[in-house]
Motif scaffolding. Sequence first.
Motif, PDB file in Angstrom:
ATOM      1  N   LYS A  60      55.523  76.785  50.239  1.00  0.00           N
ATOM      2  CA  LYS A  60      54.903  75.346  50.751  1.00  0.00           C
ATOM      3  C   LYS A  60      53.387  75.458  51.224  1.00  0.00           C
ATOM      4  O   LYS A  60      53.293  77.075  51.052  1.00  0.00           O
ATOM      5  CB  LYS A  60      54.971  75.048  52.341  1.00  0.00           C
ATOM      6  CG  LYS A  60      56.216  74.162  52.332  1.00  0.00           C
ATOM      7  CD  LYS A  60      57.195  73.563  53.500  1.00  0.00           C
ATOM      8  CE  LYS A  60      58.560  72.850  53.544  1.00  0.00           C
ATOM      9  NZ  LYS A  60      58.295  72.230  54.915  1.00  0.00           N
ATOM     10  N   ASN A  79      49.395  61.871  48.939  1.00  0.00           N
ATOM     11  CA  ASN A  79      49.292  62.632  49.918  1.00  0.00           C
ATOM     12  C   ASN A  79      48.915  62.981  50.640  1.00  0.00           C
ATOM     13  O   ASN A  79      46.772  62.690  50.614  1.00  0.00           O
ATOM     14  CB  ASN A  79      50.280  64.174  49.828  1.00  0.00           C
ATOM     15  CG  ASN A  79      51.229  64.165  48.939  1.00  0.00           C
ATOM     16  OD1 ASN A  79      50.975  64.352  47.624  1.00  0.00           O
ATOM     17  ND2 ASN A  79      53.115  63.748  49.443  1.00  0.00           N
ATOM     18  N   THR A 124      53.351  71.749  52.359  1.00  0.00           N
ATOM     19  CA  THR A 124      54.083  70.275  51.960  1.00  0.00           C
ATOM     20  C   THR A 124      55.229  71.358  50.192  1.00  0.00           C
ATOM     21  O   THR A 124      54.248  72.184  49.788  1.00  0.00           O
ATOM     22  CB  THR A 124      53.267  69.654  51.097  1.00  0.00           C
ATOM     23  OG1 THR A 124      51.993  68.589  51.795  1.00  0.00           O
ATOM     24  CG2 THR A 124      53.452  68.802  50.211  1.00  0.00           C
ATOM     25  N   LEU A 175      56.914  67.076  46.663  1.00  0.00           N
ATOM     26  CA  LEU A 175      56.745  66.325  47.645  1.00  0.00           C
ATOM     27  C   LEU A 175      55.389  66.013  46.997  1.00  0.00           C
ATOM     28  O   LEU A 175      54.821  64.805  47.634  1.00  0.00           O
ATOM     29  CB  LEU A 175      57.207  66.702  48.824  1.00  0.00           C
ATOM     30  CG  LEU A 175      58.440  67.112  48.830  1.00  0.00           C
ATOM     31  CD1 LEU A 175      58.969  67.878  50.251  1.00  0.00           C
ATOM     32  CD2 LEU A 175      59.379  65.678  49.187  1.00  0.00           C
ATOM     33  N   GLU A 225      60.849  60.424  48.473  1.00  0.00           N
ATOM     34  CA  GLU A 225      60.032  60.893  50.043  1.00  0.00           C
ATOM     35  C   GLU A 225      59.158  61.715  50.223  1.00  0.00           C
ATOM     36  O   GLU A 225      58.773  62.588  51.079  1.00  0.00           O
ATOM     37  CB  GLU A 225      61.185  61.502  51.230  1.00  0.00           C
ATOM     38  CG  GLU A 225      61.819  63.055  50.588  1.00  0.00           C
ATOM     39  CD  GLU A 225      62.407  63.065  49.857  1.00  0.00           C
ATOM     40  OE1 GLU A 225      63.029  64.142  49.654  1.00  0.00           O
ATOM     41  OE2 GLU A 225      63.532  61.890  49.012  1.00  0.00           O
ATOM     42  N   THR A 226      57.594  61.260  49.510  1.00  0.00           N
ATOM     43  CA  THR A 226      56.998  62.108  49.108  1.00  0.00           C
ATOM     44  C   THR A 226      56.255  61.688  50.300  1.00  0.00           C
ATOM     45  O   THR A 226      56.166  60.732  51.292  1.00  0.00           O
ATOM     46  CB  THR A 226      56.270  61.460  47.895  1.00  0.00           C
ATOM     47  OG1 THR A 226      56.274  60.026  48.228  1.00  0.00           O
ATOM     48  CG2 THR A 226      56.534  62.393  46.440  1.00  0.00           C
ATOM     49  N   GLN A 227      55.574  63.079  50.687  1.00  0.00           N
ATOM     50  CA  GLN A 227      55.305  63.731  51.929  1.00  0.00           C
ATOM     51  C   GLN A 227      54.203  62.992  52.029  1.00  0.00           C
ATOM     52  O   GLN A 227      53.304  62.842  51.731  1.00  0.00           O
ATOM     53  CB  GLN A 227      54.783  65.290  52.242  1.00  0.00           C
ATOM     54  CG  GLN A 227      54.386  65.743  53.576  1.00  0.00           C
ATOM     55  CD  GLN A 227      54.842  67.112  53.353  1.00  0.00           C
ATOM     56  OE1 GLN A 227      56.031  67.918  53.070  1.00  0.00           O
ATOM     57  NE2 GLN A 227      53.928  67.740  54.141  1.00  0.00           N
ATOM     58  N   HIS A 230      63.513  61.502  55.500  1.00  0.00           N
ATOM     59  CA  HIS A 230      63.183  62.039  54.984  1.00  0.00           C
ATOM     60  C   HIS A 230      62.561  62.859  55.255  1.00  0.00           C
ATOM     61  O   HIS A 230      62.202  64.352  55.551  1.00  0.00           O
ATOM     62  CB  HIS A 230      62.948  62.163  53.378  1.00  0.00           C
ATOM     63  CG  HIS A 230      64.391  61.991  52.678  1.00  0.00           C
ATOM     64  ND1 HIS A 230      65.589  63.070  53.326  1.00  0.00           N
ATOM     65  CD2 HIS A 230      65.075  61.138  52.284  1.00  0.00           C
ATOM     66  CE1 HIS A 230      66.528  62.679  52.252  1.00  0.00           C
ATOM     67  NE2 HIS A 230      65.665  61.611  51.725  1.00  0.00           N
ATOM     68  N   GLN A 231      61.028  62.852  56.519  1.00  0.00           N
ATOM     69  CA  GLN A 231      60.020  63.133  57.114  1.00  0.00           C
ATOM     70  C   GLN A 231      60.369  64.501  58.148  1.00  0.00           C
ATOM     71  O   GLN A 231      59.447  65.967  57.972  1.00  0.00           O
ATOM     72  CB  GLN A 231      58.887  62.196  57.283  1.00  0.00           C
ATOM     73  CG  GLN A 231      58.302  61.265  55.950  1.00  0.00           C
ATOM     74  CD  GLN A 231      57.855  61.503  54.877  1.00  0.00           C
ATOM     75  OE1 GLN A 231      56.983  62.756  55.134  1.00  0.00           O
ATOM     76  NE2 GLN A 231      58.076  61.399  53.853  1.00  0.00           N
ATOM     77  N   ASP A 275      61.161  66.710  54.715  1.00  0.00           N
ATOM     78  CA  ASP A 275      59.660  67.104  54.525  1.00  0.00           C
ATOM     79  C   ASP A 275      59.469  68.436  54.963  1.00  0.00           C
ATOM     80  O   ASP A 275      58.880  69.406  55.138  1.00  0.00           O
ATOM     81  CB  ASP A 275      59.344  66.510  54.669  1.00  0.00           C
ATOM     82  CG  ASP A 275      59.497  65.437  53.064  1.00  0.00           C
ATOM     83  OD1 ASP A 275      59.951  65.486  52.240  1.00  0.00           O
ATOM     84  OD2 ASP A 275      58.897  64.474  53.376  1.00  0.00           O
ATOM     85  N   SER A 303      62.354  72.195  54.891  1.00  0.00           N
ATOM     86  CA  SER A 303      62.647  71.181  52.965  1.00  0.00           C
ATOM     87  C   SER A 303      64.337  72.400  54.105  1.00  0.00           C
ATOM     88  O   SER A 303      64.982  73.207  53.971  1.00  0.00           O
ATOM     89  CB  SER A 303      61.507  72.135  52.520  1.00  0.00           C
ATOM     90  OG  SER A 303      60.498  71.463  52.475  1.00  0.00           O
ATOM     91  N   ASN A 318      69.029  66.882  53.775  1.00  0.00           N
ATOM     92  CA  ASN A 318      68.401  66.252  53.225  1.00  0.00           C
ATOM     93  C   ASN A 318      69.435  64.986  53.124  1.00  0.00           C
ATOM     94  O   ASN A 318      68.687  63.627  54.197  1.00  0.00           O
ATOM     95  CB  ASN A 318      67.546  66.235  51.808  1.00  0.00           C
ATOM     96  CG  ASN A 318      66.480  67.523  51.641  1.00  0.00           C
ATOM     97  OD1 ASN A 318      66.400  68.443  53.056  1.00  0.00           O
ATOM     98  ND2 ASN A 318      65.841  67.774  50.859  1.00  0.00           N
TER      99      ASN A 318
END
Length: 491
Positions: A175, A193, A217, A221, A298-300, A325-326, A330, A333, A343
């Motif tokens: 990340k 994001n 991140t 994501l 679930e994009t961060q 999912h955050q 996210d 992970s 997830n």
Amino acid sequence: MRKILTAVAVAVVLLAAPGAAAAGGPGATPGSSGLGDTYYPDYGNGGYDVEHYDLKLGYQPATDHLDGTATITARATQHLSRFNLDFALTVSSVTVNGSPAAFAAEGPHELVVTPATDIKRHSAFTVVVTYQGIPSSVVVNGFTSWKRVSDGALAVNEPESAWWWYPSNDHPLDKATFDVSIAVPDGTQAISNGVLRKEPYSIAGWTHWDWYTTKPTATYLAFMAIGQYDLVKGTGADGQPLITAYAKNLGTFGDNARASIGRTAEIIAFEETVFGPYPFEAQGGIAGPIDGIRFSLETQTRPVYGYRAWRNGPNTSVVAHELAHQWFGDNVSVHNWTDIWLNEGFASYAQWLWSEHEGMGTAQQVFDQTYAFYPADSDFWQVLPGDPGAEDPFDNAVYDRGAMALHQLRLALGDKKFFAILTGWGKHKRYCDGSIAEFREYAERLSGTDLTGLFQVWLYTKGRPNLASGPSLSAPAKPASWDFIRMARER
């Protein structure tokens, strides 16, 4: 959840490979071309950890042409003679610590970089990659994760999306934080994001949007949504900036999307009561265009929702799923893509909890309906949520049987211990990764209960588990939330 977009039959663009002296002093070795993931062994790369991506991008919707300069700050985990990045567009130059580096394409999505000088173990280094291309024309392994739409594009997919818009170490094990600056023609919105560094500004007919993230991140994501959007700015319950955006071509779906995503702050506030403090610096959501993606992801900090989520009216269940999912996916992970239950099973169970909170059916009622919905001889019960397989790691069993497994855990431990585990897991693994085995060990430690049998039956054994005391399999009462829960993950 992953949705593979319709592939265009175009060959992968090969990258330029200028001549340069190869590095490789005594003791220096190449970084691996993959991280050895069980399902996707060539995803990610070895030999370094990325700390930050600084992306400077220009995108023309009329031609789908993307120009980019990626500045990657990383730290070597071994004495490197060369290293790989995951990428599929055309590269024009690469520098490492300010000096030109040799580079070449290898395989479907590997960019091999050979610096002029070896990189010592533990040392920080900076890579600058300049590139361009038409992402929608680039097909890797039979698909593209870049969705071109009538007024722009969406860079959204799982488990891979970065290859089509920025070079990366593409695996959740690595990340990083992000700066994403996007220049688009005036009148076009570009959303990513995190937080807007400043208000969008125009130079010579191009509007610049500058986004940044302060929390680690995973590469898949990170996202871009470019096109005609209505932006709504607000403040979350915790005082964080909240930005929602709605594609202008959604028609009547737009009202349904607003009625759903507009409750983001409220849903986050509820989920904080069961999962612990919200882990990120911004909130929001994107309602994608009618010609965009069908799924939601679930994009961060700011999930992207496909248009199909709203076709039958407002649907807060899908919002509860993607926002959960955050915390699960996210913040913490997957360690390996075999761990996808961590997830999807958890986000699905969040829908059951939201149903209970909204008075649309208790978690037990949703469990009963789910258990009865799949006949004992259904292929559904032959997929193992704890190891669904690389061909379709997002099978319905990961979601539905995965949520059922969590409900059984709740029944076995009681609410106090169960929710202590859910809130504690996010603190225990904050901004890191985790495996199913680690979660089980953590749950056993907090509860003082051996959970081997429960996990084996619900995650790793084919066939419908028997219930010690079960519901009527003939006609359990269907919760009012049922259709919304199922719609949340239709493909």
